[in-house]
Design a protein around this motif. Sequence first.
Motif, PDB file in Angstrom:
ATOM      1  N   LEU A  70      -4.222 -14.865  29.507  1.00  0.00           N
ATOM      2  CA  LEU A  70      -4.087 -15.839  30.440  1.00  0.00           C
ATOM      3  C   LEU A  70      -4.521 -17.184  30.023  1.00  0.00           C
ATOM      4  N   ASN A  71      -5.539 -17.344  29.271  1.00  0.00           N
ATOM      5  CA  ASN A  71      -6.099 -18.539  28.955  1.00  0.00           C
ATOM      6  C   ASN A  71      -5.157 -19.143  27.661  1.00  0.00           C
ATOM      7  N   THR A  72      -4.537 -18.240  27.013  1.00  0.00           N
ATOM      8  CA  THR A  72      -3.632 -18.781  25.960  1.00  0.00           C
ATOM      9  C   THR A  72      -2.035 -18.707  26.545  1.00  0.00           C
ATOM     10  N   SER A  73      -1.854 -18.560  27.728  1.00  0.00           N
ATOM     11  CA  SER A  73      -0.458 -18.216  28.328  1.00  0.00           C
ATOM     12  C   SER A  73       0.382 -17.467  27.425  1.00  0.00           C
ATOM     13  N   SER A  74      -0.273 -16.368  27.412  1.00  0.00           N
ATOM     14  CA  SER A  74       0.507 -15.304  26.539  1.00  0.00           C
ATOM     15  C   SER A  74       0.151 -13.706  27.247  1.00  0.00           C
ATOM     16  N   THR A  75       0.383 -13.805  28.380  1.00  0.00           N
ATOM     17  CA  THR A  75      -0.040 -12.477  29.263  1.00  0.00           C
ATOM     18  C   THR A  75       1.047 -11.419  29.022  1.00  0.00           C
ATOM     19  N   GLU A  76       2.171 -11.849  28.811  1.00  0.00           N
ATOM     20  CA  GLU A  76       3.433 -10.899  28.462  1.00  0.00           C
ATOM     21  C   GLU A  76       2.992  -9.895  27.178  1.00  0.00           C
ATOM     22  N   LYS A  77       2.032 -10.162  26.429  1.00  0.00           N
ATOM     23  CA  LYS A  77       1.511  -9.426  25.400  1.00  0.00           C
ATOM     24  C   LYS A  77       0.575  -8.298  26.023  1.00  0.00           C
ATOM     25  N   GLU A  99      -8.671   2.448  39.655  1.00  0.00           N
ATOM     26  CA  GLU A  99      -8.433   1.781  40.882  1.00  0.00           C
ATOM     27  C   GLU A  99      -7.343   0.520  40.710  1.00  0.00           C
ATOM     28  N   ILE A 100      -7.399  -0.081  39.487  1.00  0.00           N
ATOM     29  CA  ILE A 100      -6.713  -1.020  39.083  1.00  0.00           C
ATOM     30  C   ILE A 100      -5.382  -0.742  38.606  1.00  0.00           C
ATOM     31  N   ASP A 101      -4.381  -1.389  39.504  1.00  0.00           N
ATOM     32  CA  ASP A 101      -2.960  -1.138  39.171  1.00  0.00           C
ATOM     33  C   ASP A 101      -2.439  -1.795  37.747  1.00  0.00           C
ATOM     34  N   LEU A 102      -2.570  -1.013  36.813  1.00  0.00           N
ATOM     35  CA  LEU A 102      -2.411  -1.789  35.433  1.00  0.00           C
ATOM     36  C   LEU A 102      -0.764  -2.323  35.395  1.00  0.00           C
ATOM     37  N   GLN A 103      -0.136  -1.478  36.011  1.00  0.00           N
ATOM     38  CA  GLN A 103       1.432  -1.749  35.824  1.00  0.00           C
ATOM     39  C   GLN A 103       1.760  -3.292  36.461  1.00  0.00           C
ATOM     40  N   LYS A 104       0.932  -3.562  37.633  1.00  0.00           N
ATOM     41  CA  LYS A 104       0.975  -4.664  38.265  1.00  0.00           C
ATOM     42  C   LYS A 104       0.384  -5.808  37.578  1.00  0.00           C
ATOM     43  N   LEU A 105      -0.987  -5.592  37.059  1.00  0.00           N
ATOM     44  CA  LEU A 105      -1.778  -6.334  36.277  1.00  0.00           C
ATOM     45  C   LEU A 105      -0.698  -6.847  34.961  1.00  0.00           C
ATOM     46  N   ALA A 106      -0.129  -6.015  34.329  1.00  0.00           N
ATOM     47  CA  ALA A 106       0.819  -6.636  33.249  1.00  0.00           C
ATOM     48  C   ALA A 106       1.836  -7.451  33.685  1.00  0.00           C
ATOM     49  N   LEU A 107       2.226  -7.397  34.850  1.00  0.00           N
ATOM     50  CA  LEU A 107       3.253  -8.272  35.222  1.00  0.00           C
ATOM     51  C   LEU A 107       2.971  -9.739  35.937  1.00  0.00           C
ATOM     52  N   ARG A 122       1.216 -13.305  36.025  1.00  0.00           N
ATOM     53  CA  ARG A 122       1.375 -14.403  35.270  1.00  0.00           C
ATOM     54  C   ARG A 122       0.544 -15.766  35.550  1.00  0.00           C
ATOM     55  N   ASN A 123      -0.230 -15.624  36.363  1.00  0.00           N
ATOM     56  CA  ASN A 123      -1.225 -16.796  36.484  1.00  0.00           C
ATOM     57  C   ASN A 123      -2.381 -15.951  37.512  1.00  0.00           C
ATOM     58  N   TYR A 124      -3.487 -16.857  37.636  1.00  0.00           N
ATOM     59  CA  TYR A 124      -4.520 -16.450  38.055  1.00  0.00           C
ATOM     60  C   TYR A 124      -4.554 -15.873  39.468  1.00  0.00           C
ATOM     61  N   ASP A 125      -3.695 -16.574  40.571  1.00  0.00           N
ATOM     62  CA  ASP A 125      -3.596 -15.969  41.771  1.00  0.00           C
ATOM     63  C   ASP A 125      -2.993 -14.751  41.776  1.00  0.00           C
ATOM     64  N   GLU A 126      -2.015 -14.447  40.946  1.00  0.00           N
ATOM     65  CA  GLU A 126      -1.294 -13.110  40.844  1.00  0.00           C
ATOM     66  C   GLU A 126      -2.292 -11.923  40.276  1.00  0.00           C
ATOM     67  N   LEU A 185      -6.108  -7.478  41.898  1.00  0.00           N
ATOM     68  CA  LEU A 185      -7.471  -7.175  41.999  1.00  0.00           C
ATOM     69  C   LEU A 185      -8.387  -7.364  43.400  1.00  0.00           C
ATOM     70  N   SER A 186      -7.443  -7.544  44.318  1.00  0.00           N
ATOM     71  CA  SER A 186      -7.994  -7.881  45.624  1.00  0.00           C
ATOM     72  C   SER A 186      -8.720  -6.636  46.431  1.00  0.00           C
ATOM     73  N   ASN A 187      -8.255  -5.522  46.029  1.00  0.00           N
ATOM     74  CA  ASN A 187      -8.819  -4.190  46.808  1.00  0.00           C
ATOM     75  C   ASN A 187      -9.863  -3.552  45.698  1.00  0.00           C
ATOM     76  N   THR A 188     -10.219  -4.038  44.672  1.00  0.00           N
ATOM     77  CA  THR A 188     -11.111  -3.262  43.892  1.00  0.00           C
ATOM     78  C   THR A 188     -12.467  -3.869  44.104  1.00  0.00           C
TER      79      THR A 188
END
Length: 344
Positions: A110-117, A131-139, A141-145, A150-153
């Motif tokens: 995220l710090n290098t604007s390359s979260t698609e990797k 408990e982390i939804d890794l598929q949603k995490l992979a999608l 694209r910013n800190y709010d998302e 991670l809001s329920n972890t």
Amino acid sequence: MSSTSFAVLTKARAKFGKRLTEKDYNNLLNSNSVAEVMSYLKSYTHYAEALRDVNERDVHRGRLEVLLRQHLFYEFDSLCRYDSQMSTGFSAYVISRTEIEQIMRFLTLLNTSSTEKFIYQYPTYFSKHTEIDLQKLALARNYDEFLSVLSNTKYAQIFTKYQPDENNLLPISDIENDLYTFVFSNLKKVIKSKTKGTERRELMELFTVINDYNNFSRVLRLKKYYNLSPEQIKSNLLYPFSGISEKIIDRMCSAESSGEVFSVMQETHTGKMIEQIGYVYASDISPRVKYKLARKNMYFSNNPSVVMISYMFVAETELMNIITLIEGTRYKLDSKKIQSLLIV
């Protein structure tokens, strides 16, 4: 000793007995290509099943590491299934460590604007254990998302105090420190509530020495690469397991050079191990100490929980040795150079 405890000891030591031998390492060092390394691992070692579907002539380093980590994760999971006092605590610890690795990898991207990797080395095997939804995490694209995912972890509260700065960068080191402090604090509580006697003493000693050397390495790294003040360095150290006095820590953080940090560390009882460790780089010391302690426990401890976690540390070291062998072979490093980097 209960039958369950005996079973844990027996199974962990049986797995330990299948580790790579000196002969295996020599054969791997004599390989002329990554394909030869992979072929040997598939044909003559306990990694045969884990690497069964890997094409040794078209292996991707990232994919290989995921497969090997998956193999290690399930090996340790099989030990944790036994009904022992510390199994649940260690299982939670291993899962939390893997979660933090994925979180930190995402935030670094995220710090290098390359979260698609992120998705390229996304450990699909781990999805059903976290408990982390890794598929949603992979999608994301910013800190709010990221915060939303991670809001329920159990980590959610840690992230609420952080926001990207004016350059849209996050304080990666601070976040990592808070996450590991949280995990190690919980582990320490479990050890103190679930164990006693020699078992508690051996576990506390193991994690304390490992953490002291991690802090030592962190002081060296922060001084060399980040030019932080002594106060900033001190705030980036882990304290749940610590056997070094605050006075010594202050002296290391205030040291003028790496040599002075070494001298201060070697004044401590823990630091005297440095003389017993053969190392090429200062960053090698911490993992070599961990391996030395874990290997000793595999031979001499009679406490199932100590042997269980020590086996995991030994197996992790072997995994990193394999990665070193593959990388060294790929880049045509001299075999003696590669050998000097192995922790055996």
